[in-house]
Design a protein around this motif. Structure first.
Motif, short mmCIF file in Angstrom:
data_model
loop_
_atom_site.label_atom_id
_atom_site.label_comp_id
_atom_site.label_asym_id
_atom_site.label_seq_id
_atom_site.Cartn_x
_atom_site.Cartn_y
_atom_site.Cartn_z
N PRO A 58 0.83 -1.21 0.00
CA PRO A 58 0.00 0.00 0.00
C PRO A 58 0.86 1.27 0.00
O PRO A 58 2.00 1.26 0.46
CB PRO A 58 -0.80 -0.12 1.30
CG PRO A 58 -0.01 -1.02 2.17
CD PRO A 58 0.72 -1.95 1.25
N ILE A 59 0.31 2.35 -0.52
CA ILE A 59 1.02 3.63 -0.62
C ILE A 59 0.78 4.43 0.65
O ILE A 59 -0.36 4.57 1.11
CB ILE A 59 0.53 4.42 -1.84
CG1 ILE A 59 0.88 3.66 -3.11
CG2 ILE A 59 1.13 5.80 -1.87
CD1 ILE A 59 0.28 4.26 -4.36
N ASN A 60 1.86 4.98 1.21
CA ASN A 60 1.76 5.86 2.36
C ASN A 60 1.68 7.30 1.84
O ASN A 60 2.68 7.83 1.36
CB ASN A 60 2.98 5.69 3.28
CG ASN A 60 2.92 6.59 4.48
OD1 ASN A 60 1.91 7.25 4.74
ND2 ASN A 60 4.01 6.63 5.23
N GLN A 66 5.98 10.57 -1.61
CA GLN A 66 4.65 10.93 -2.08
C GLN A 66 4.43 12.44 -2.00
O GLN A 66 3.77 13.03 -2.86
CB GLN A 66 3.58 10.19 -1.27
CG GLN A 66 3.54 8.70 -1.55
CD GLN A 66 3.26 8.40 -3.00
OE1 GLN A 66 2.41 9.02 -3.63
NE2 GLN A 66 3.97 7.43 -3.55
N GLN A 67 5.01 13.09 -0.98
CA GLN A 67 4.92 14.56 -0.88
C GLN A 67 5.60 15.20 -2.08
O GLN A 67 5.08 16.13 -2.69
CB GLN A 67 5.57 15.04 0.42
CG GLN A 67 4.94 14.47 1.68
CD GLN A 67 3.77 15.29 2.15
OE1 GLN A 67 3.66 16.45 1.84
NE2 GLN A 67 2.89 14.66 2.92
N ARG A 68 6.81 14.68 -2.43
CA ARG A 68 7.57 15.22 -3.55
C ARG A 68 6.81 15.01 -4.87
O ARG A 68 6.75 15.90 -5.72
CB ARG A 68 8.95 14.56 -3.61
CG ARG A 68 9.89 15.20 -4.60
CD ARG A 68 11.25 14.55 -4.55
NE ARG A 68 11.22 13.22 -5.13
CZ ARG A 68 11.46 12.09 -4.48
NH1 ARG A 68 11.77 12.11 -3.21
NH2 ARG A 68 11.40 10.92 -5.09
N LEU A 69 6.21 13.83 -5.02
CA LEU A 69 5.45 13.55 -6.24
C LEU A 69 4.24 14.48 -6.36
O LEU A 69 3.89 14.92 -7.46
CB LEU A 69 5.01 12.09 -6.26
CG LEU A 69 6.11 11.06 -6.49
CD1 LEU A 69 5.55 9.66 -6.42
CD2 LEU A 69 6.81 11.28 -7.81
N CYS A 70 3.59 14.77 -5.25
CA CYS A 70 2.45 15.68 -5.27
C CYS A 70 2.89 17.10 -5.67
O CYS A 70 2.20 17.78 -6.44
CB CYS A 70 1.75 15.72 -3.91
SG CYS A 70 0.80 14.23 -3.57
N GLU A 71 4.05 17.54 -5.13
CA GLU A 71 4.56 18.86 -5.49
C GLU A 71 4.92 18.93 -6.97
O GLU A 71 4.64 19.93 -7.64
CB GLU A 71 5.79 19.20 -4.64
CG GLU A 71 5.47 19.46 -3.19
CD GLU A 71 6.72 19.58 -2.34
OE1 GLU A 71 7.82 19.61 -2.90
OE2 GLU A 71 6.59 19.67 -1.11
N LEU A 72 5.54 17.86 -7.49
CA LEU A 72 5.88 17.83 -8.91
C LEU A 72 4.63 17.85 -9.78
O LEU A 72 4.60 18.52 -10.82
CB LEU A 72 6.71 16.59 -9.23
CG LEU A 72 8.17 16.61 -8.80
CD1 LEU A 72 8.83 15.27 -9.07
CD2 LEU A 72 8.92 17.71 -9.52
N GLU A 73 3.60 17.15 -9.35
CA GLU A 73 2.35 17.14 -10.11
C GLU A 73 1.70 18.52 -10.10
O GLU A 73 1.17 18.98 -11.12
CB GLU A 73 1.39 16.10 -9.52
CG GLU A 73 0.16 15.86 -10.35
CD GLU A 73 0.47 15.30 -11.73
OE1 GLU A 73 -0.29 15.61 -12.66
OE2 GLU A 73 1.45 14.56 -11.88
N ALA A 74 1.78 19.21 -8.95
CA ALA A 74 1.23 20.57 -8.87
C ALA A 74 2.00 21.51 -9.79
O ALA A 74 1.41 22.35 -10.48
CB ALA A 74 1.28 21.06 -7.42
#
Length: 137
Positions: A58-60, A66-74
Motif C-alpha cells: 500500500p502507498i503511504n 509521495q509529498q515530492r510527487l504531489c509537489e511535482l504534479e502541482a
C-alpha cells in the motif's frame, strides 16, 4: 511425435479464455508468460470476488516521496503540463553564441564543412639523430 501429441492435448484441455471469462478475470494473449493461471485456485476466486481490491504494497500518502510527487504534479499542472529539468541554458554564453552562429551559417548555406585542405606538403621538421654504439659485447 508422442511429445507433440501430449503437448497438443494439454493445450486443448486448458482454454483460459473460456474458464477465466466465467469468473470475470481478463485474459490477454500477450500476457501468457510463465505458468498458466488456474481459475479454480483460492487466489483467483478471491480476486474474482473483490475486483476493486488492489494487490501489492500500500502507498503511504504522508511519505517524503509521495509529498515530492504531489509537489511535482502541482508544478506540472501550473506550467501547462511540462516541468523543466536540468541546468537552464544561458543564451549569452560563448558556446551558445557560437552554436547560434553555426546554425545561422548552416541555414544560409555558407558553412564550410569538413577539415581545411591545407597546402598538401609538410616540411620535415623532425631532427635526425644518429646513434653510434662504441665497443663490443
Amino acid at each position: 511425435m508422442l511429445n507433440t501429441k501430449i503437448n497438443n492435448m494439454n493445450n486443448v484441455q486448458f482454454t483460459p479464455e473460456g474458464q477465466l471469462k466465467a469468473i470475470n478475470v481478463q485474459f490477454s494473449h500477450k500476457a501468457q508468460l510463465g505458468r498458466p493461471v488456474n481459475p479454480n485456485s483460492v487466489r483467483q476466486q478471491r480476486l474474482a470476488t473483490a475486483p476493486g481490491r488492489k494487490t501489492g504494497r500500500p502507498i503511504n500518502p504522508h511519505s517524503a516521496r509521495q509529498q515530492r510527487l504531489c509537489e511535482l504534479e502541482a508544478k506540472r499542472i501550473a506550467n501547462g503540463g511540462t516541468i523543466k529539468r536540468g541546468r537552464p541554458v544561458n543564451a549569452t554564453s560563448e558556446r551558445q553564441l557560437r552554436l547560434a552562429d553555426l546554425a545561422a551559417r548552416r541555414a544560409a548555406g555558407t558553412l564550410k564543412r569538413g577539415r581545411p585542405a591545407g597546402s598538401g606538403k609538410k616540411a620535415d621538421t623532425a631532427k635526425k639523430v644518429e646513434v653510434v654504439v662504441v665497443g663490443t659485447v
